[in-house]
Design a protein around this motif. Structure first.
Motif, PDB file in Angstrom:
ATOM      1  N   ALA A 174      46.301  44.424  43.499  1.00 17.17           N
ATOM      2  CA  ALA A 174      45.174  44.538  42.575  1.00 17.17           C
ATOM      3  C   ALA A 174      44.483  43.182  42.391  1.00 17.17           C
ATOM      4  O   ALA A 174      45.088  42.118  42.583  1.00 17.17           O
ATOM      5  CB  ALA A 174      45.655  45.062  41.221  1.00 17.17           C
ATOM      6  N   THR A 175      43.228  43.228  42.026  1.00 16.91           N
ATOM      7  CA  THR A 175      42.469  42.002  41.794  1.00 16.91           C
ATOM      8  C   THR A 175      43.047  41.236  40.613  1.00 16.91           C
ATOM      9  O   THR A 175      43.345  41.818  39.558  1.00 16.91           O
ATOM     10  CB  THR A 175      40.992  42.339  41.509  1.00 16.91           C
ATOM     11  OG1 THR A 175      40.459  43.052  42.630  1.00 16.91           O
ATOM     12  CG2 THR A 175      40.189  41.074  41.279  1.00 16.91           C
ATOM     13  N   VAL A 176      43.235  39.947  40.794  1.00 19.43           N
ATOM     14  CA  VAL A 176      43.730  39.099  39.714  1.00 19.43           C
ATOM     15  C   VAL A 176      42.585  38.853  38.736  1.00 19.43           C
ATOM     16  O   VAL A 176      41.607  38.175  39.054  1.00 19.43           O
ATOM     17  CB  VAL A 176      44.272  37.768  40.261  1.00 19.43           C
ATOM     18  CG1 VAL A 176      44.713  36.866  39.114  1.00 19.43           C
ATOM     19  CG2 VAL A 176      45.441  38.027  41.196  1.00 19.43           C
ATOM     20  N   SER A 177      42.704  39.440  37.557  1.00 21.86           N
ATOM     21  CA  SER A 177      41.639  39.365  36.561  1.00 21.86           C
ATOM     22  C   SER A 177      42.247  39.555  35.187  1.00 21.86           C
ATOM     23  O   SER A 177      43.453  39.807  35.048  1.00 21.86           O
ATOM     24  CB  SER A 177      40.596  40.461  36.819  1.00 21.86           C
ATOM     25  OG  SER A 177      41.192  41.743  36.659  1.00 21.86           O
ATOM     26  N   ASN A 178      41.412  39.445  34.166  1.00 24.16           N
ATOM     27  CA  ASN A 178      41.902  39.706  32.809  1.00 24.16           C
ATOM     28  C   ASN A 178      42.439  41.117  32.682  1.00 24.16           C
ATOM     29  O   ASN A 178      43.396  41.370  31.939  1.00 24.16           O
ATOM     30  CB  ASN A 178      40.778  39.474  31.799  1.00 24.16           C
ATOM     31  CG  ASN A 178      40.427  38.009  31.643  1.00 24.16           C
ATOM     32  OD1 ASN A 178      41.226  37.128  31.931  1.00 24.16           O
ATOM     33  ND2 ASN A 178      39.205  37.734  31.202  1.00 24.16           N
ATOM     34  N   TYR A 179      41.829  42.054  33.407  1.00 28.21           N
ATOM     35  CA  TYR A 179      42.290  43.443  33.373  1.00 28.21           C
ATOM     36  C   TYR A 179      43.725  43.547  33.864  1.00 28.21           C
ATOM     37  O   TYR A 179      44.528  44.287  33.301  1.00 28.21           O
ATOM     38  CB  TYR A 179      41.373  44.316  34.224  1.00 28.21           C
ATOM     39  CG  TYR A 179      41.772  45.777  34.279  1.00 28.21           C
ATOM     40  CD1 TYR A 179      41.478  46.639  33.230  1.00 28.21           C
ATOM     41  CD2 TYR A 179      42.460  46.279  35.374  1.00 28.21           C
ATOM     42  CE1 TYR A 179      41.851  47.970  33.258  1.00 28.21           C
ATOM     43  CE2 TYR A 179      42.842  47.611  35.427  1.00 28.21           C
ATOM     44  CZ  TYR A 179      42.533  48.456  34.378  1.00 28.21           C
ATOM     45  OH  TYR A 179      42.909  49.770  34.412  1.00 28.21           O
ATOM     46  N   PHE A 180      44.058  42.802  34.920  1.00 25.82           N
ATOM     47  CA  PHE A 180      45.440  42.818  35.417  1.00 25.82           C
ATOM     48  C   PHE A 180      46.394  42.276  34.363  1.00 25.82           C
ATOM     49  O   PHE A 180      47.449  42.868  34.094  1.00 25.82           O
ATOM     50  CB  PHE A 180      45.562  41.985  36.704  1.00 25.82           C
ATOM     51  CG  PHE A 180      46.975  41.843  37.194  1.00 25.82           C
ATOM     52  CD1 PHE A 180      47.545  42.819  37.989  1.00 25.82           C
ATOM     53  CD2 PHE A 180      47.745  40.744  36.831  1.00 25.82           C
ATOM     54  CE1 PHE A 180      48.858  42.701  38.425  1.00 25.82           C
ATOM     55  CE2 PHE A 180      49.057  40.614  37.265  1.00 25.82           C
ATOM     56  CZ  PHE A 180      49.607  41.595  38.063  1.00 25.82           C
ATOM     57  N   PHE A 181      46.051  41.163  33.752  1.00 26.80           N
ATOM     58  CA  PHE A 181      46.963  40.541  32.795  1.00 26.80           C
ATOM     59  C   PHE A 181      47.067  41.324  31.489  1.00 26.80           C
ATOM     60  O   PHE A 181      48.045  41.169  30.750  1.00 26.80           O
ATOM     61  CB  PHE A 181      46.541  39.099  32.528  1.00 26.80           C
ATOM     62  CG  PHE A 181      46.759  38.184  33.703  1.00 26.80           C
ATOM     63  CD1 PHE A 181      48.038  37.896  34.142  1.00 26.80           C
ATOM     64  CD2 PHE A 181      45.682  37.621  34.367  1.00 26.80           C
ATOM     65  CE1 PHE A 181      48.254  37.061  35.232  1.00 26.80           C
ATOM     66  CE2 PHE A 181      45.883  36.783  35.455  1.00 26.80           C
ATOM     67  CZ  PHE A 181      47.174  36.502  35.897  1.00 26.80           C
ATOM     68  N   ASP A 182      46.091  42.183  31.218  1.00 26.88           N
ATOM     69  CA  ASP A 182      46.151  42.999  29.998  1.00 26.88           C
ATOM     70  C   ASP A 182      47.358  43.930  29.985  1.00 26.88           C
ATOM     71  O   ASP A 182      47.811  44.352  28.909  1.00 26.88           O
ATOM     72  CB  ASP A 182      44.866  43.823  29.842  1.00 26.88           C
ATOM     73  CG  ASP A 182      43.683  43.001  29.359  1.00 26.88           C
ATOM     74  OD1 ASP A 182      43.915  41.865  28.881  1.00 26.88           O
ATOM     75  OD2 ASP A 182      42.543  43.493  29.457  1.00 26.88           O
ATOM     76  N   ARG A 183      47.900  44.265  31.150  1.00 24.85           N
ATOM     77  CA  ARG A 183      49.036  45.192  31.211  1.00 24.85           C
ATOM     78  C   ARG A 183      50.313  44.599  30.613  1.00 24.85           C
ATOM     79  O   ARG A 183      51.287  45.312  30.409  1.00 24.85           O
ATOM     80  CB  ARG A 183      49.295  45.618  32.655  1.00 24.85           C
ATOM     81  CG  ARG A 183      49.853  44.535  33.556  1.00 24.85           C
ATOM     82  CD  ARG A 183      49.996  44.986  34.994  1.00 24.85           C
ATOM     83  NE  ARG A 183      48.713  45.311  35.588  1.00 24.85           N
ATOM     84  CZ  ARG A 183      48.574  45.808  36.823  1.00 24.85           C
ATOM     85  NH1 ARG A 183      49.651  46.059  37.555  1.00 24.85           N
ATOM     86  NH2 ARG A 183      47.378  46.064  37.310  1.00 24.85           N
TER      87      ARG A 183
END
Length: 317
Positions: A174-183
């Motif tokens: 998956a793309t490394v982004s804020n969305y990824f870290f939100d998990r």
């Protein structure tokens, strides 16, 4: 030096007495999945996917790199020593049909990691015996439920600008982004590890650092994010976890773990979906025909952070 301790068992019969983030997550996501996977140990013949193998191999290589850098080895030489270990752990990637996860992309990931982080601001912490705080295991009593413990394995304890953090490494496509870290907010592992070191051991841990490697056919991208938990959030996690452990005791007493049908198609489909599609009277036979039972892994492994904790705490105070 950290004192030696006994190796505890994970299960007392079918009752799990030592919990970790993975088993808690399986129980909460679907009790039936927990039954088949954790209690009975049903596995397909091929259970290690290229993604899992790649993640383990990269992790092994970076562990060697970190230890060598801790011991004063130059960055390029540390990389040279890390690559053979990664390739050994990832030897089955030679046959991978996933072009993102091959021996070539594994070596590339290590090379690019060294280029990006050779002058890293993050420094590996030192344990009381002088060794690097890498692959540190803890096992602690769980308050409120007699005879239960929480365990975990910390990838690395480290310092960032003088503050102590827990670091955990992940791999993803998956793309490394804020969305990824939100998990990771909320997340069982982050909460469990932070609670154990902050609240149980009283160590001055500022938070969690998630380090992720995004792997693609043509590139590897690395990212990091700081994750924190307040005391109130950790107290809530503690109460929720107590609820689920007690709920599992109820499932065990009734010898029945209900199915959560809302997640059967997550991540490409649950590996037990075809089992649950069968009538209850034929499921055991279907499991025996299509999988093998490993049983429960009944050792939680040697503990590295445990009682007496004063020597470990003093190092980080």
């Amino acid at each position: 030096m950290i004192d030696a301790v006994d190796i505890y068992e994970k299960f007392d019969g079918k009752k799990q007495v030592c919990w970790d983030a993975s088993s808690l997550a399986n129980l909460q996501s679907c009790p039936r999945y927990y039954q088949y996977n954790n209690l009975e140990g049903w596995r397909k013949e091929v259970d290690a996917t290229p993604a899992l193998t790649f993640g383990s191999a990269l992790h092994a290589g970076l562990e060697v790199y970190d230890i060598e850098r801790f011991n004063g080895t130059p960055s390029k030489e540390s990389l040279r020593l890390a690559i053979p270990e990664a390739l050994k752990v990832g030897k089955t990637l030679e046959f991978s049909t996933d072009k993102r996860r091959t021996p070539e992309t594994l070596v590339r990931s290590l090379v690019w990691y060294e280029e990006q982080f050779r002058d890293d601001r993050i420094e590996t912490a030192t344990l009381p015996d002088g060794s690097p705080a890498i692959e540190v295991r803890f096992e602690v009593d769980f308050p409120g439920v007699k005879g239960r413990r929480i365990s975990g394995r910390i990838d690395k304890l480290c310092y960032l600008d003088g503050d102590l953090y827990i670091m955990d490494r992940k791999t993803t496509h998956a793309t490394v982004s804020n969305y990824f870290f939100d998990r990771f907010s909320p997340n069982i592992q982050v909460s469990a590890y932070t609670w154990a070191l902050q609240e149980y051991f009283g160590m001055p841990v500022s938070g969690f650092i998630i380090e992720v490697a995004q792997t693609a056919v043509g590139f590897t991208r690395f990212g990091r994010s700081l994750i924190t938990r307040t005391s109130e959030v950790l107290d809530e996690w503690l109460n929720d976890t107590k609820f689920w452990i007690e709920q599992n005791d109820h499932f065990l007493a009734n010898d029945y773990w209900p199915q959560d049908q809302t997640g059967c198609m997550n991540y490409g489909g649950c590996k037990y979906r075809e089992v649950c599609n069968r009538a209850p009277r034929v499921r055991e036979a279907f499991l025996e025909d299509t999988m093998r039972a490993r049983g429960t892994a009944n050792s939680s492994g040697p503990a590295a952070i445990t009682h007496p904790i004063e020597k470990v705490k003093a190092k980080f105070e």
